[in-house]
Design a protein around this motif. Structure first.
Motif, PDB file in Angstrom:
ATOM      1  N   ILE A   1      38.147  39.814  40.912  1.00 42.62           N
ATOM      2  CA  ILE A   1      37.385  39.190  42.008  1.00 42.62           C
ATOM      3  C   ILE A   1      37.117  37.722  41.666  1.00 42.62           C
ATOM      4  O   ILE A   1      37.345  36.832  42.487  1.00 42.62           O
ATOM      5  N   ARG A   2      36.644  37.483  40.436  1.00 47.34           N
ATOM      6  CA  ARG A   2      36.344  36.104  40.009  1.00 47.34           C
ATOM      7  C   ARG A   2      37.581  35.221  40.076  1.00 47.34           C
ATOM      8  O   ARG A   2      37.509  34.053  40.435  1.00 47.34           O
ATOM      9  N   GLN A   3      38.748  35.797  39.740  1.00 46.40           N
ATOM     10  CA  GLN A   3      40.001  35.039  39.772  1.00 46.40           C
ATOM     11  C   GLN A   3      40.555  34.897  41.190  1.00 46.40           C
ATOM     12  O   GLN A   3      41.562  34.224  41.388  1.00 46.40           O
ATOM     13  N   GLY A   4      39.922  35.547  42.159  1.00 46.11           N
ATOM     14  CA  GLY A   4      40.367  35.448  43.541  1.00 46.11           C
ATOM     15  C   GLY A   4      41.561  36.327  43.873  1.00 46.11           C
ATOM     16  O   GLY A   4      42.180  36.177  44.921  1.00 46.11           O
TER      17      GLY A   4
ATOM     18  N   SER B   1      39.325  41.179  46.800  1.00 50.81           N
ATOM     19  CA  SER B   1      37.986  41.066  47.381  1.00 50.81           C
ATOM     20  C   SER B   1      37.105  42.202  46.840  1.00 50.81           C
ATOM     21  O   SER B   1      37.608  43.165  46.259  1.00 50.81           O
TER      22      SER B   1
ATOM     23  N   ASP C   1      49.066  40.036  37.705  1.00 47.97           N
ATOM     24  CA  ASP C   1      47.623  39.826  37.914  1.00 47.97           C
ATOM     25  C   ASP C   1      46.806  40.710  36.970  1.00 47.97           C
ATOM     26  O   ASP C   1      45.848  40.253  36.343  1.00 47.97           O
TER      27      ASP C   1
END
Length: 153
Positions: free
Chosen positions: A18-21, A24, A56
């Protein structure tokens, strides 16, 4: 006989993504719900759903545990390293032998938390094992190539 670079931060894999985008909060919540019902790893569920790639997940695990990440596709594997670990063991452990320098045997693996495999590799090679994190499909492709090269020589 193991050299590991574990630093384990308290942030969970989903939180890192989430922090890395990469995902969601809703994607993570959906994956966690599926995990509660069917089990499995959150990362694998997110990949299966098409929310993230193996890359990822690997990069998030690298951030979480402090393992260096390596792209094995273009790495020039040392044939001496390949000779130290049988193809069967490389496939069993999901490990690509990369290099050997002195008493250190360097490997790439997608699951750097597999201490049993790391310990066994250390026993087999009689070397300290330095682990690099890599994407599993790339490791499998590289294993196919490097062991075919050894067989053909």
């Amino acid at each position: 006989m193991t050299v590991l670079m574990k630093k384990r931060i308290e942030e969970k894999l989903g939180e890192i993504l989430i922090r890395q985008g990469a995902i969601s909060k809703q994607m993570l919540e959906d994956a966690l719900q599926e995990q509660a019902v069917s089990g499995g790893l959150v990362g694998e569920i997110l990949i299966k759903k098409g929310h993230v790639s193996e890359l990822d997940i690997s990069q998030a695990i690298a951030a979480q545990y402090g393992f260096p990440f390596i792209s094995v596709e273009n790495y020039d594997v040392n044939p001496l390293a390949v000779k130290l670990l049988s193809e069967d063991k490389a496939r069993e452990f999901g490990v690509l032998p990369m290099d050997v320098i002195g008493n250190v045997f360097m490997v790439a693996m997608a699951n750097p938390m597999n201490n049993k495999a790391i310990d066994e590799i250390g026993i087999i090679t009689q070397k300290k094992v330095q682990v690099f994190l890599a994407v599993m499909t790339a490791i499998k492709t590289a294993i196919d190539k490097v062991y075919a090269d050894v067989r053909n020589k």
